[in-house]
Design a protein around this motif. Structure first.
Motif, PDB file in Angstrom:
ATOM      1  N   GLN A 271      29.749  81.174 -47.644  1.00 14.69           N
ATOM      2  CA  GLN A 271      31.145  81.103 -48.086  1.00 14.69           C
ATOM      3  C   GLN A 271      31.577  79.664 -48.364  1.00 14.69           C
ATOM      4  O   GLN A 271      32.703  79.269 -48.082  1.00 14.69           O
TER       5      GLN A 271
ATOM      6  N   LYS B  40      23.534  80.524 -54.510  1.00 17.00           N
ATOM      7  CA  LYS B  40      23.496  81.722 -53.669  1.00 17.00           C
ATOM      8  C   LYS B  40      23.587  81.375 -52.198  1.00 17.00           C
ATOM      9  O   LYS B  40      24.333  82.011 -51.438  1.00 17.00           O
TER      10      LYS B  40
ATOM     11  N   CYS C 143      24.918  78.806 -50.869  1.00 21.15           N
ATOM     12  CA  CYS C 143      26.297  78.382 -50.597  1.00 21.15           C
ATOM     13  C   CYS C 143      27.208  79.597 -50.491  1.00 21.15           C
ATOM     14  O   CYS C 143      28.063  79.679 -49.599  1.00 21.15           O
ATOM     15  N   ALA C 144      27.036  80.540 -51.395  1.00 17.15           N
ATOM     16  CA  ALA C 144      27.873  81.748 -51.373  1.00 17.15           C
ATOM     17  C   ALA C 144      27.647  82.549 -50.101  1.00 17.15           C
ATOM     18  O   ALA C 144      28.594  83.101 -49.527  1.00 17.15           O
ATOM     19  N   ASP C 145      26.394  82.609 -49.633  1.00 23.21           N
ATOM     20  CA  ASP C 145      26.099  83.323 -48.391  1.00 23.21           C
ATOM     21  C   ASP C 145      26.862  82.712 -47.212  1.00 23.21           C
ATOM     22  O   ASP C 145      27.196  83.407 -46.248  1.00 23.21           O
TER      23      ASP C 145
ATOM     24  N   SER D 209      32.344  76.862 -51.192  1.00 22.32           N
ATOM     25  CA  SER D 209      32.725  76.738 -52.593  1.00 22.32           C
ATOM     26  C   SER D 209      32.194  75.412 -53.139  1.00 22.32           C
ATOM     27  O   SER D 209      32.535  74.338 -52.633  1.00 22.32           O
TER      28      SER D 209
END
Length: 224
Positions: free
Chosen positions: A172, A166, A168-170, A174
């Motif tokens: 952006q 999460k 990492c996703a926040d 990959s």
């Protein structure tokens, strides 16, 4: 003589962390706290306290509840006696990060009394339960210790891995499962460790102009 390659500068770019209900990562560590938020307004007490370590999701849960309840939000350290009536104007309030001695004890005592008189809902977040707080005002100490507490625990392995993904996703970023598995077996299993690790990976990847890979993680956390 070979030319020196200039070191790339990394800039801390702003990123948005999603605090919606759908983006809250549930696990055994926070199930009781999430159940409390979801059960509103059928609370065992109109004033409740969420206790847990830094980064454990208290603010995320408070944000979810504030949207549900139409609550205002204030930091405990900014609370004053004069601001109490306005803070409770909607009948629901979040008081964030109650951390003695960094708040006005008389203002908080006034808030708790007025909330009880007005039958307002209050959700307090703190790193420690009231029993472990050093509070000088005796009446406030007694009042705080009467508030029901729901405690957030350290994350289990599954939640810790999900937090890494999460965060990492926040940002952006990959990442694949090899990166997550490498980090999950080497880091302290805490919310703060997950967040700071992703921050460091992001900064180093940007500085070096490289993607976030297991190799980069190994360079940074080989001795972890």
């Amino acid at each position: 003589m070979a030319a020196r390659v200039p070191r790339q500068l990394a800039f801390a770019l702003p990123h948005t962390e999603s605090l919606s209900r759908d983006d809250f990562l549930e696990g055994p560590a926070n199930a009781a706290a999430l159940a409390l938020v979801d059960s509103w307004p059928d609370w065992p007490n109109r004033i409740m306290l969420l206790a847990g370590p830094e980064g454990s999701g208290k603010s995320h849960l408070a944000t979810i509840w504030a949207e549900m309840a139409g609550a205002r939000s204030t930091a405990a350290h900014s609370l004053t006696s004069d601001s109490v009536p306005g803070a409770l104007a909607t009948g629901a309030l979040v008081v964030e990060d109650l951390n003695p001695p960094g708040f006005d004890e008389r203002a908080l005592f006034h808030l708790l009394n007025l909330a009880r008189e007005d039958e307002a809902f209050v959700l307090i977040t703190a790193r420690l339960p009231p029993a472990a707080m050093e509070v000088e005002l005796r009446d406030l100490r007694s009042r705080l210790r009467a508030i029901p507490v729901v405690t957030l625990q350290p994350p289990d392995d599954q939640l810790f891995r999900a937090l890494l993904v999460k965060f990492c996703a926040d940002r952006q970023l990959s990442v694949d499962e090899t990166v997550v598995s490498y980090l999950a077996t080497r880091l302290e299993r805490s919310f703060v460790a997950a967040r700071r690790t992703v921050e460091l990976l992001d900064a180093e990847a940007l500085r070096l102009g490289r993607p976030v890979t297991r190799a980069l993680a190994a360079e940074l956390f080989r001795d972890a």
